[in-house]
Design an enzyme around this catalytic site. Structure first.
Site, PDB file in Angstrom:
ATOM      1  N   HIS A  10     -81.714 124.549 -47.132  1.00 53.86           N
ATOM      2  CA  HIS A  10     -81.895 125.840 -47.430  1.00 53.86           C
ATOM      3  C   HIS A  10     -82.612 126.163 -48.674  1.00 53.86           C
ATOM      4  O   HIS A  10     -83.516 127.144 -48.673  1.00 53.86           O
ATOM      5  CB  HIS A  10     -80.196 126.315 -47.687  1.00 53.86           C
ATOM      6  CG  HIS A  10     -80.373 127.867 -47.924  1.00 53.86           C
ATOM      7  ND1 HIS A  10     -80.860 128.399 -49.250  1.00 53.86           N
ATOM      8  CD2 HIS A  10     -79.795 128.870 -47.214  1.00 53.86           C
ATOM      9  CE1 HIS A  10     -80.263 129.600 -49.165  1.00 53.86           C
ATOM     10  NE2 HIS A  10     -79.983 130.041 -47.974  1.00 53.86           N
ATOM     11  N   GLY A  11     -82.311 125.382 -49.722  1.00 55.14           N
ATOM     12  CA  GLY A  11     -83.300 125.432 -50.782  1.00 55.14           C
ATOM     13  C   GLY A  11     -83.085 126.409 -51.707  1.00 55.14           C
ATOM     14  O   GLY A  11     -83.766 126.335 -52.917  1.00 55.14           O
ATOM     15  N   ASP A  12     -82.153 127.445 -51.377  1.00 53.65           N
ATOM     16  CA  ASP A  12     -82.103 128.444 -52.595  1.00 53.65           C
ATOM     17  C   ASP A  12     -80.461 128.952 -52.493  1.00 53.65           C
ATOM     18  O   ASP A  12     -79.835 129.928 -52.317  1.00 53.65           O
ATOM     19  CB  ASP A  12     -82.538 129.729 -52.444  1.00 53.65           C
ATOM     20  CG  ASP A  12     -82.551 130.707 -53.559  1.00 53.65           C
ATOM     21  OD1 ASP A  12     -82.322 130.135 -54.660  1.00 53.65           O
ATOM     22  OD2 ASP A  12     -83.151 131.915 -53.626  1.00 53.65           O
ATOM     23  N   LEU A  13     -79.577 127.584 -52.313  1.00 53.93           N
ATOM     24  CA  LEU A  13     -77.829 127.908 -52.235  1.00 53.93           C
ATOM     25  C   LEU A  13     -77.359 128.333 -53.366  1.00 53.93           C
ATOM     26  O   LEU A  13     -76.610 127.371 -53.748  1.00 53.93           O
ATOM     27  CB  LEU A  13     -77.535 126.612 -51.403  1.00 53.93           C
ATOM     28  CG  LEU A  13     -76.319 127.133 -50.351  1.00 53.93           C
ATOM     29  CD1 LEU A  13     -76.785 127.927 -49.366  1.00 53.93           C
ATOM     30  CD2 LEU A  13     -75.949 125.808 -49.946  1.00 53.93           C
ATOM     31  N   HIS A  14     -77.528 129.494 -54.067  1.00 52.62           N
ATOM     32  CA  HIS A  14     -76.573 129.807 -55.091  1.00 52.62           C
ATOM     33  C   HIS A  14     -75.623 130.615 -54.535  1.00 52.62           C
ATOM     34  O   HIS A  14     -75.637 130.908 -53.462  1.00 52.62           O
ATOM     35  CB  HIS A  14     -77.631 130.453 -56.239  1.00 52.62           C
ATOM     36  CG  HIS A  14     -78.256 131.669 -55.691  1.00 52.62           C
ATOM     37  ND1 HIS A  14     -77.529 133.043 -55.548  1.00 52.62           N
ATOM     38  CD2 HIS A  14     -79.459 131.891 -55.665  1.00 52.62           C
ATOM     39  CE1 HIS A  14     -78.413 133.873 -55.268  1.00 52.62           C
ATOM     40  NE2 HIS A  14     -79.541 133.267 -55.218  1.00 52.62           N
TER      41      HIS A  14
END
Length: 287
Positions: free
Chosen positions: A179-183
């Site tokens: 995903h690379g932006d899993l905040h």
């Protein structure tokens, strides 16, 4: 093309076409991001859905993200019903962001939910998207930055974080779609459970997936900067996902430095990243 469509903005034109293509009604603008317009629409006059329309010239990362979301097929992520050109036709999520659960004092529960989402997203599936961005390329802004852009007092932190990042890249790891932006605020509750949205669509080390979460959520600064939370969260993620705890902390520190480089490029403040870096680097050293 009729005269009405010629007078429309790019968003209106794309919206008109999408409404016709998928037999949708009643489009309500929900949000505008730097790269897209978001509309809530109705299907058959009852079911809500979302149209995400990419802005012209803003395509690559978002197109990759759309392809990855479609590949997830609704497992751990919002379902993409269909995709055409720069428009995604998606499931409507009407719940709260996972960040809200943390801000309400349910941090451990949120960490477990995050780990569950990662497990679903990382499930092996055939035919992964071909043009995912390599994680090493994603980190170019860190490795290519001019150290003089950093405040003088923070340059040793930058150097240490860059060193940690190089160490992580030097150690072989599986290469999987990320995903690379899993905040926390990119994970939303739904009747199907917690689901991810808005991926960066990377290819690389699975452990990087949780790096951003240790620096989040926004609006819970005292908690996020508490060394006890860093220790407890990394421990829980390691336990749930089987990731080495030291590697989790290393990626979290590397990501904080990368985030600072993005902010400096955009002439944004980096106080939040500078507060986290010494804490994450210390935890990494001690792990």
């Amino acid at each position: 093309m009729n005269g009405t469509m010629m007078n429309q903005s790019p968003a209106e034109t794309a919206l008109s076409r999408a409404l016709i293509r998928w037999s949708l009604t009643k489009a309500t603008p929900m949000a505008e991001t730097p790269t897209s317009w978001i509309f809530q629409v109705e299907q058959n006059g009852r079911n809500h859905a979302v149209l995400k329309i990419l802005k012209p010239g803003k395509g690559d990362g978002e197109q990759r993200g759309g392809e990855l979301m479609q590949w997830y097929a609704g497992e751990g992520a919002a379902t993409v019903f269909d995709r055409h050109g720069g428009t995604l036709f998606m499931e409507w999520l009407d719940g709260i962001p996972l960040g809200e659960a943390v801000r309400q004092g349910r941090d451990d529960e949120a960490t477990i939910a995050l780990a569950t989402v990662v497990t679903h997203l990382h499930r092996p599936r055939p035919d992964a998207p071909k043009d995912l961005l390599p994680l090493r390329t994603h980190f170019d802004p860190l490795f290519n930055t001019n150290i003089r852009n950093w405040p003088y007092t923070a340059r040793d932190l930058f150097a240490r974080a860059a060193g940690v990042a190089l160490t992580l890249f030097d150690r072989p790891s599986p290469q999987i779609p990320l995903h690379g932006d899993l905040h926390h605020d990119n994970i939303i509750s739904s009747p199907r459970g917690w689901l991810a949205i808005d991926p960066r669509a990377l290819l690389g080390d699975p452990v990087y997936e949780v790096a951003n979460a240790l620096n989040n959520p926004v609006g819970a600064d005292d908690l996020v900067k508490d060394p006890r939370r860093i220790a407890a969260m990394s421990e829980l993620l390691s336990l749930r996902l089987g990731f080495p705890r030291k590697r989790i902390l290393g990626w979290a520190a590397a990501h904080a430095a990368l985030s600072a480089c993005w902010a400096l490029e955009d002439e944004q403040p980096i106080a939040a990243q500078l507060a986290m870096l010494p804490l994450l680097l210390t935890a990494y050293d001690q792990a």
